[in-house]
Enzyme design. Structure first.
Site, PDB file in Angstrom:
ATOM      1  N   HIS A   1      57.958  60.482  59.463  1.00 52.17           N
ATOM      2  CA  HIS A   1      56.690  61.069  59.886  1.00 52.17           C
ATOM      3  C   HIS A   1      56.364  62.358  59.133  1.00 52.17           C
ATOM      4  CE1 HIS A   1      59.841  61.901  63.085  1.00 52.17           C
ATOM      5  NE2 HIS A   1      59.829  63.000  62.367  1.00 52.17           N
TER       6      HIS A   1
ATOM      7  N   THR B   1      11.400  32.742  36.008  1.00 56.89           N
ATOM      8  CA  THR B   1      12.597  32.007  35.595  1.00 56.89           C
ATOM      9  C   THR B   1      12.323  31.125  34.388  1.00 56.89           C
ATOM     10  OG1 THR B   1      12.030  30.315  37.237  1.00 56.89           O
ATOM     11  CG2 THR B   1      13.622  32.015  37.902  1.00 56.89           C
TER      12      THR B   1
ATOM     13  N   GLY C   1      16.724  39.372  37.282  1.00 55.77           N
ATOM     14  CA  GLY C   1      15.911  39.942  38.345  1.00 55.77           C
ATOM     15  C   GLY C   1      16.465  41.231  38.929  1.00 55.77           C
TER      16      GLY C   1
ATOM     17  N   ARG D   1      49.263  55.227  48.483  1.00 55.76           N
ATOM     18  CA  ARG D   1      48.456  55.177  47.272  1.00 55.76           C
ATOM     19  C   ARG D   1      49.154  54.304  46.226  1.00 55.76           C
ATOM     20  NH1 ARG D   1      48.108  61.463  46.529  1.00 55.76           N
ATOM     21  NH2 ARG D   1      47.231  60.899  44.480  1.00 55.76           N
TER      22      ARG D   1
END
Length: 460
Positions: free
Chosen positions: A368, A82, A12, A338
């Site tokens: 940082h 179906t 479907g 990552r």
């Protein structure tokens, strides 16, 4: 319990999803509808697993094959319904000599259909000596579902679809879940006589039950948990079912000793593992094969994708993908890891740090404003703010190696490929282009020029 074949109906379009892709390829808790149903069906070890496709057939077939290379793909023709899907499947399987015994049929838009329910359905079918058995459930609001119509003795007479039901039939709360078990011989005979004289103009598989009664006993098995057989037809239902299921997942982890402060905003996928006394703070997403160790703290507002967070580590307001964070290491806030990072113990990647394929030693800190890619940092090294490993020359990615016990000044640039030994100190603003031996201080001597009496252009 021998299952001759299992047929998954995935032909479907799912028009109510308003989507450019088939409904069965939408995701639920990290897996597509199709893969989740195939998971549950495959757990019963059928002799043959078939998937019926039609809308975007090759796309759905490719998804099915990526799950199981041995799956049998059945192409449904343009005749809808179906019942027609099963006719096509049985014709192909019978021609290949692959059907002789119980056949399981399942729709593919029930993402929580579980193998335990299917196992009990097949056992009930076999023990009852049925020619056909339908899996049912009781719903407070059965709108949209086919109703199970029984006689006074409780025997299943037929299934009536919503659009074909009269007022008394619409009041029935027992519904069809679109999951069945048929004996192959009964199914073959039943689907041969299907007609499309209904409101939809389709060949309904549900009509096969009336024919099946003449060839063998028809029974019904009620699913113990309605959630496992709840279908998804649109995105509103998808969101509602996802929320309900996720709440159950969170409750299970909380009962196993995990603190989840706000289950309403914490999303945990099925394959995630979490250790005792870990804490998951609001707004966190744990996806894929993520593993969180004991006493770790995740969040708030953190996404972990196929990540490993060892015991006692903290990941705050960050995104971590396919990376390993060592014990007692601190990540965040606002860190982007990552794929391919490996952290030792007691390390740190702080605010506004991005890393990719970086190996960070024990006790090493990148506090940082830095980018560390394709790099190896030894133990107990400190990286000053604003440091960049320039790893890409326009063609190749190159590695930076910095040894143990190093002190890297602020605003450094490492032009890869470059190697720095142990116990090296670099001055602020240094550009390191060449190898630096151990126990060395390196700095770039930049000349400072002062222009006195300078005025900006708008003041001249």
């Amino acid at each position: 319990m021998a299952l001759s074949a299992a047929i998954v109906l995935a032909a479907g379009e799912g028009t109510r999803m308003r989507s450019n892709k088939p409904k069965v390829l939408h995701a639920f808790a990290g897996k597509t509808f199709l893969n989740r149903v195939m998971d549950s069906v495959a757990a019963l070890n059928p002799d043959t697993l078939a998937v019926v496709v039609h809308f975007q057939a090759e796309r759905v077939a490719e998804a099915a094959r990526s799950y199981d290379e041995q799956v049998t793909i059945v192409n449904q023709d343009d005749i809808p319904g179906t019942g027609r899907a099963v006719q096509c499947a049985m014709a192909q399987l019978t021609e290949a000599g692959k059907v002789d015994g119980p056949v399981l049929i399942a729709a593919s838009d029930m993402p929580l259909l579980d193998s335990e329910t299917l196992h009990r359905l097949v056992e009930f079918h076999t023990a009852s000596g049925n020619g056909a058995t339908v899996l049912t459930t009781i719903l407070d609001d059965p709108t949209g579902y086919g109703r199970i119509i029984r006689d006074r003795e409780g025997n299943v007479l037929r299934i009536v679809e919503q659009k074909d039901a009269n007022r008394s039939e619409l009041a029935v709360q027992e519904v069809n879940t679109s999951v069945y078990v048929f004996e192959a011989s009964v199914l073959t005979e039943a689907i041969a006589g299907l007609k499309s004289n209904n409101a939809q103009g389709e060949f309904y598989l549900t009509d096969a039950l009336e024919t099946a009664k003449a060839a063998g006993k028809v029974g019904a098995f009620a699913a113990p948990d309605p959630l496992t057989v709840e279908g998804v037809n649109d995105r509103v239902q998808l969101a509602a079912l996802s929320k309900t299921y996720n709440r159950r997942v969170c409750e299970r982890w909380m009962r196993d000793g995990v603190t989840i402060l706000d289950p309403e905003t914490t999303w945990i996928e099925d394959d995630v593992q979490i250790g005792r006394d870990a804490t998951i703070l609001p707004g966190s997403f744990l996806q894929g094969h993520t593993v969180v160790g004991e006493d770790a703290i995740v969040g708030p507002y953190t996404t972990l994708i196929d990540a490993t967070v060892d015991e006692g580590a903290v990941v705050e307001r960050s995104r971590v993908q396919e990376s390993h964070i060592g014990a007692r290491t601190n990540i965040g806030p606002w860190t982007y890891l990552r794929p391919g990072n490996e952290f030792g113990e007691d390390a740190k990647a702080g605010a506004f740090v991005e890393m990719k394929k970086a190996h960070i030693g024990n006790g090493t800190k990148v506090p940082h404003l830095s980018y560390v890619g394709d790099a190896q940092l030894g133990d107990h090294t400190n990286i000053g703010g604003g440091t960049i490993t320039a790893n890409y020359d326009g063609v190749h990615k190159n590695r930076t190696t910095i040894g143990s016990g190093c002190h890297v000044g602020a605003g450094n640039l490492f032009v890869a490929p470059v190697e720095v030994g142990d116990n090296v100190t670099t001055g602020a603003g240094s550009v390191v282009r060449h190898a630096v031996p151990s126990d060395t201080m390196v700095y770039s001597e930049n000349t400072q020029h002062n222009v006195e009496g300078w005025k900006p252009a708008w003041e001249r």
